[in-house]
Enzyme design. Structure first.
Site, PDB file in Angstrom:
ATOM      1  N   ASP A   4      -7.868  21.071  -9.159  1.00 15.24           N
ATOM      2  CA  ASP A   4      -7.257  20.495  -7.962  1.00 15.24           C
ATOM      3  C   ASP A   4      -8.146  20.790  -6.767  1.00 15.24           C
ATOM      4  OD1 ASP A   4      -5.717  19.447  -5.986  1.00 15.24           O
ATOM      5  OD2 ASP A   4      -4.005  20.796  -6.261  1.00 15.24           O
TER       6      ASP A   4
ATOM      7  N   LYS B  68      -7.603  25.883  -8.244  1.00 15.93           N
ATOM      8  CA  LYS B  68      -7.904  25.331  -6.934  1.00 15.93           C
ATOM      9  C   LYS B  68      -9.417  25.402  -6.712  1.00 15.93           C
ATOM     10  CE  LYS B  68      -3.728  24.406  -5.397  1.00 15.93           C
ATOM     11  NZ  LYS B  68      -3.317  23.026  -5.003  1.00 15.93           N
TER      12      LYS B  68
ATOM     13  N   ASP C   9      -2.884  12.751  -5.205  1.00 16.57           N
ATOM     14  CA  ASP C   9      -1.849  13.576  -4.595  1.00 16.57           C
ATOM     15  C   ASP C   9      -1.798  13.293  -3.102  1.00 16.57           C
ATOM     16  OD1 ASP C   9      -0.066  15.471  -3.732  1.00 16.57           O
ATOM     17  OD2 ASP C   9      -1.210  17.205  -4.389  1.00 16.57           O
TER      18      ASP C   9
ATOM     19  N   GLU D  53      -7.319  16.601 -10.076  1.00 16.76           N
ATOM     20  CA  GLU D  53      -6.368  16.202  -9.042  1.00 16.76           C
ATOM     21  C   GLU D  53      -7.048  16.100  -7.684  1.00 16.76           C
ATOM     22  OE1 GLU D  53      -2.004  17.785  -7.438  1.00 16.76           O
ATOM     23  OE2 GLU D  53      -2.978  18.767  -9.138  1.00 16.76           O
TER      24      GLU D  53
ATOM     25  N   LYS E 218       5.713  14.626  -5.524  1.00 15.02           N
ATOM     26  CA  LYS E 218       6.223  15.796  -4.816  1.00 15.02           C
ATOM     27  C   LYS E 218       7.341  15.312  -3.893  1.00 15.02           C
ATOM     28  CE  LYS E 218       1.895  18.439  -4.855  1.00 15.02           C
ATOM     29  NZ  LYS E 218       0.786  18.990  -4.044  1.00 15.02           N
TER      30      LYS E 218
END
Length: 422
Positions: free
Chosen positions: A246, A219, A303, A274, A327
């Protein structure tokens, strides 16, 4: 409906659905995807479509409750911070005694619902199910889509859909991975390191290396220089790890490209980048994707920018990303299948991911991904970050490998005080 009527669904070779056999002509308001991405054969559709059209559902009980679970440590990303999971669990029992379980994951800034709203909408959906006359799974899923429309209620819709599909799979005694195509009964996931200090990140990387993980999802997006130092610390300690970055919308386009340039100087090339920019920065997403691929050979995944089929079409038309992160909490189950088909037809790669979820929702996603067999990237690790596991049964975990056995449905359930059985 007696399970024996569906005994032909038990083998891996599930029923073939002829082209055009969709029931969408009977109901123009719903989509009947015929996703064909099973790796074992390019001509096999999944038995789920047949079951949708033929299995009649009569709901006896339905209920949603809070699902609160502490995290091992705070989970910090660029857009939010969690110290515990505050989701909603949904249980559906059919008149034949079969039970299904679902979960509505809640992640602030990503899902539209918070827990109080999710509980209210789950109650509304459960009341509807209990009053509904018996009808096919197909029609009931269409009703739920109308009751809980769009991204605003996608997470609750996903939880209800999971529970209904799990109940039906239990009725016909088929594991979900077989129902969704039977391509595989296992997956290998990455593991996430949230935004922490370089020393903490290196320590976590060491722990995950010992557990057998090969890919780290890092992250980033709050502080560019701090992000680089975290990557440097992990590279020094564990140079063999593969990396997914991400940013959770945290960078500008220029910052995202700068990160890739600095990593390139370090000899590091992430296998995926991402959501580098804000969800509405379409131009920035396209620019980062172009530079990342052409200059560094890095794929970019959408995303947060991808929350509907319209978003996917925009991404495809504008060539704005190389990968779509699927997702279920963003789209619902049926919406996810529609988006999978659109992405595959456009030649985009697929990633299966989740919010911060227990093994209820993560297990469903895992069964879906394993059964379809068309996901290049697997990010289904968040149950491993929880301090407790409230789920009984379900898939088996060995380090980074999840194995889905022949237990009917997704196999997971909670220990609720209810009059009923699994």
């Amino acid at each position: 409906m007696a399970a024996l009527a569906y005994s032909h669904l038990l083998p891996v070779g599930l029923p073939r659905i002829p082209n055009g056999s969709s029931s969408s002509s009977r109901n123009p308001h719903k989509f009947s995807p015929t996703v064909v991405c099973r790796s074992m054969t390019s001509t096999t559709s999944f038995g789920f479509q047949s079951l949708r059209e033929t299995f009649n559902i009569d709901v006896k009980q339905a209920e949603g409750r809070p699902l609160d679970v502490p995290l091992i440590s705070p989970f910090t990303i660029a857009s939010s911070k969690l110290v515990k999971v505050e989701n909603v669990a949904i249980r559906v029992e059919l008149s034949n005694g079969s039970v299904g379980w679902g979960e509505a994951p809640i992640l602030p800034s990503v899902t539209a619902e918070d827990q109080p709203l999710a509980l209210d909408k789950a109650e509304e959906a459960c009341d509807f199910l209990k009053k509904a006359h018996p009808k096919t799974l197909d029609h009931l899923l269409s009703d739920i889509n109308q009751l809980l429309p769009g991204h605003a209620f996608a997470s609750v819709r996903a939880g209800v859909e999971m529970a209904l599909i799990d109940a039906v799979a239990n009725s016909v005694r088929v594991p979900l991975w077989r129902l969704f195509g039977g391509a595989s009964n296992s997956l290998t996931t990455d593991i996430t390191i949230p935004i922490v200090s370089p020393a903490e990140a290196a320590t976590l990387a060491t722990e995950y290396s010992k557990q057998g993980f090969k890919t780290l999802k890092l992250k980033v997006g709050k502080n560019l220089n701090a992000d680089i130092e975290v990557l440097r610390a992990i590279k020094i300690a564990h140079p063999d790890f593969s990396f997914i970055l991400d940013a959770n919308e945290g960078y500008t386009a220029d910052e995202a490209i700068e990160v890739l340039e600095k990593l390139n100087e370090m000899g590091v090339a992430p296998i995926l980048f991402e959501q580098p920019v804000h969800r509405d920065d379409w131009e920035g997403l396209g620019n980062v994707s172009k530079v990342a691929k052409e200059k560094f050979g890095v794929s970019v995944a959408a995303d947060e920018s991808c929350r509907s089929i319209l978003d996917v079409k925009s991404i495809i038309y504008g060539k704005l990303a190389d990968v779509i992160n699927i997702k279920i909490a963003k789209f619902g189950v049926i919406g996810a299948l529609e988006i999978i088909e659109a992405a595959k037809n456009a030649g985009l790669a697929l990633m299966i991911g989740g919010m911060v979820e227990t093994r209820l929702a993560m297990g469903f996603s895992g069964h879906l991904a394993a059964g379809l067999g068309c996901f290049k990237f697997v990010d289904l690790d968040t149950p491993l970050l929880l301090a407790e596991d409230p789920v009984i049964g379900g898939y088996d975990v060995s380090g980074a490998v999840y194995t889905f056995n022949n237990t009917r449905g997704h196999g997971g359930f909670l220990n609720w005080d209810v009059n009923g059985s699994r």
